[in-house]
Design a protein around this motif. Structure first.
Motif, short mmCIF file in Angstrom:
data_model
loop_
_atom_site.label_atom_id
_atom_site.label_comp_id
_atom_site.label_asym_id
_atom_site.label_seq_id
_atom_site.Cartn_x
_atom_site.Cartn_y
_atom_site.Cartn_z
N GLU A 158 0.81 -1.23 0.00
CA GLU A 158 0.00 0.00 0.00
C GLU A 158 0.84 1.28 0.00
OE1 GLU A 158 0.78 -1.35 4.08
OE2 GLU A 158 -0.36 -2.34 2.51
N ASP A 159 2.12 1.19 0.39
CA ASP A 159 2.99 2.37 0.37
C ASP A 159 3.53 2.68 -1.02
OD1 ASP A 159 2.89 3.04 3.16
OD2 ASP A 159 4.19 1.32 3.55
N ASP B 219 8.26 3.91 -2.65
CA ASP B 219 8.40 5.10 -1.81
C ASP B 219 9.51 4.86 -0.79
OD1 ASP B 219 7.66 6.92 0.58
OD2 ASP B 219 6.28 7.58 -0.98
N VAL C 97 9.65 5.54 2.24
CA VAL C 97 9.21 5.33 3.62
C VAL C 97 9.39 3.88 4.06
CG1 VAL C 97 7.57 7.24 3.58
CG2 VAL C 97 6.78 4.93 3.03
N ILE C 98 9.58 2.97 3.10
CA ILE C 98 9.85 1.57 3.45
C ILE C 98 11.12 1.10 2.75
CG2 ILE C 98 7.39 1.04 3.75
CD1 ILE C 98 7.62 -0.60 1.13
#
Length: 135
Positions: free
Chosen positions: A39-40, A43, A45-46
């Protein structure tokens, strides 16, 4: 004479039946569709390499890269992956929703936008194996 002909015919028929079953098993693999980063998306952020860990990728599987216009995705060679650069042989995508089919063997992906995001971990290496035989 009839006995000789049939003694050759039966093994030949068995050979072709086995060949056909093996051919069907190899060519009936349905590729898996993966959403990179779940779902990210694609990106920072992961951990992209962390997302890929534990998954079993096969040649023909499809990776869907979803990202906003601040990023891109590039297919690069090993040197491009290691050093975070895009060369003339790299393939760049910037649509924000790209489906990329995995080739057999090593597949390397980086984001070249913004500068230095790849060095921060926005890259992923995947080894795609041969498709498994169908059961």
């Amino acid at each position: 004479m009839t006995i000789r002909g049939s003694s050759i015919l039966i093994p030949a028929m068995l050979f072709f039946m086995i060949f056909e079953l093996q051919y069907e098993a190899i060519h009936s693999y349905t590729p898996v569709h993966y959403m990179v980063g779940d779902e990210d998306g694609w990106d920072p952020v992961i951990s992209m390499q962390g997302w890929a860990q534990g998954k079993h990728f096969h040649a023909g599987d499809v990776l869907e890269f979803k990202y906003d216009d601040a990023f891109d995705v590039s297919i690069v060679d090993k040197a491009g992956y290691d050093d975070c650069f895009v060369s003339d042989t790299s393939i760049q995508f910037s649509d924000g929703d790209d489906n990329i089919t995995l080739a057999f063997g090593a597949n390397y992906f980086i984001s070249s936008l913004p500068t230095n995001i790849c060095a921060g971990g926005m890259k992923m290496a995947i080894n795609a194996t041969a498709p498994p035989p169908s059961v």
